[in-house]
Design a protein around this motif. Structure first.
Motif, short mmCIF file in Angstrom:
data_model
loop_
_atom_site.label_atom_id
_atom_site.label_comp_id
_atom_site.label_asym_id
_atom_site.label_seq_id
_atom_site.Cartn_x
_atom_site.Cartn_y
_atom_site.Cartn_z
N ASP A 145 61.21 -5.43 -25.84
CA ASP A 145 60.50 -6.43 -26.75
C ASP A 145 60.79 -6.27 -28.03
O ASP A 145 60.34 -7.35 -29.02
CB ASP A 145 59.07 -6.28 -26.09
CG ASP A 145 58.75 -6.79 -25.10
OD1 ASP A 145 60.03 -7.31 -24.44
OD2 ASP A 145 57.70 -7.06 -24.72
N ARG A 166 65.78 -6.54 -31.58
CA ARG A 166 65.31 -8.60 -31.99
C ARG A 166 66.75 -8.94 -32.18
O ARG A 166 68.01 -8.29 -33.93
CB ARG A 166 64.87 -8.57 -32.72
CG ARG A 166 63.69 -9.08 -32.51
CD ARG A 166 62.95 -9.84 -31.89
NE ARG A 166 61.68 -10.18 -31.53
CZ ARG A 166 61.18 -10.04 -30.55
NH1 ARG A 166 62.29 -9.48 -28.81
NH2 ARG A 166 59.94 -10.09 -29.93
N ASN A 202 66.48 -10.00 -26.96
CA ASN A 202 66.33 -9.03 -26.34
C ASN A 202 66.86 -8.78 -25.28
O ASN A 202 66.98 -8.42 -24.30
CB ASN A 202 65.08 -8.02 -26.15
CG ASN A 202 63.63 -8.94 -25.63
OD1 ASN A 202 63.74 -10.39 -24.75
ND2 ASN A 202 62.91 -7.87 -24.26
N GLN A 227 67.30 -6.95 -19.93
CA GLN A 227 66.30 -7.79 -20.77
C GLN A 227 66.15 -5.89 -21.18
O GLN A 227 64.85 -5.54 -20.77
CB GLN A 227 64.88 -8.04 -19.58
CG GLN A 227 63.49 -8.01 -20.64
CD GLN A 227 62.51 -9.09 -20.32
OE1 GLN A 227 62.76 -9.34 -18.79
NE2 GLN A 227 61.72 -8.22 -20.17
#
Length: 219
Positions: free
Chosen positions: A130, A133, A159, A127
């Motif tokens: 944030d 993209r 992400n 992960q």
């Protein structure tokens, strides 16, 4: 946080059948200190300074004959910056050592492979921050020959990076005349043993925001 922050790695090793029985026989004999040391050694060379967040643990399903070892790790600054993006290293752990190639390739007797006929899967999910993209189509590569087959698939959506590698050794014993060819073919496994994942800067909208977690590996 930022891309130069620490990350959390959640790792799970799962063994089935005879492999589960071997681990079930050996792991309980270790002290808690020895078990923790063993779990850390898997990552110390790849992620210097790695530490366990909590004591590792085991899950044992005797009915299904499945044995698993679980660990949570803190990785100090595992991402490094390149000219065009951000990079993290990984090691699949399931390929290296599976062929047991000798130093002397020309021989007069067969080569018994250390794990025999062997199948394993490695899965990794990262992960990313944030601000990443992405919408990449799945990328697949594979190699298949009389000795082994390897196939991996990589996707990057939003992400979240998902990677899966399936690896299988087809022969328990390789005839002497075929060992040179096994050595030649083994060089094709290099990108499946260890490599890097890269995030290009153009798909990062907020490089100052980061919350990294890694969840990896199933055997």
């Amino acid at each position: 946080g930022s891309f130069d922050g620490d990350a959390v790695l959640e790792a799970r090793e799962t063994y089935r059948g005879g492999y589960a029985e071997a681990m079930r026989a050996g792991i309980p004999k270790l002290s808690s200190v020895e078990f923790s040391k063993s779990m850390l050694e898997r990552y110390e060379s790849l992620y210097p300074g790695v530490t366990l967040i909590e004591p590792p643990r085991v899950e044992d399903d005797r009915e299904a004959n499945v044995f698993a070892m679980l660990g949570r790790y803190k990785l100090p600054k595992p991402v490094r910056q390149s000219d065009d993006g951000y990079v993290i290293d990984y090691d699949s752990h399931i390929v290296d050592g599976s062929l047991g190639l000798p130093k002397k390739i020309v021989r007069s007797y067969p080569l018994a492979l250390p794990r025999g006929r062997y199948a394993a899967r490695y899965r990794l999910q990262i992960q990313w921050p944030d601000g990443v993209r992405a919408d990449q189509a799945p990328g697949v590569k594979s190699v298949d020959n009389p000795f082994f087959t390897a196939r991996d698939e990589l996707t990057l959506k939003g992400n979240v990076l998902d990677y899966m590698l399936d690896y299988r050794v087809k022969q328990a014993v390789v005839q002497a005349a075929d060992v040179p060819e096994l050595q030649a073919q083994s060089k094709l496994l290099a990108p499946y043993i260890s490599a890097t994942f890269r995030i290009n800067k153009e798909i990062v909208s907020k490089p100052e925001v980061v919350a990294m977690s890694l969840s990896m590996r199933e055997l």
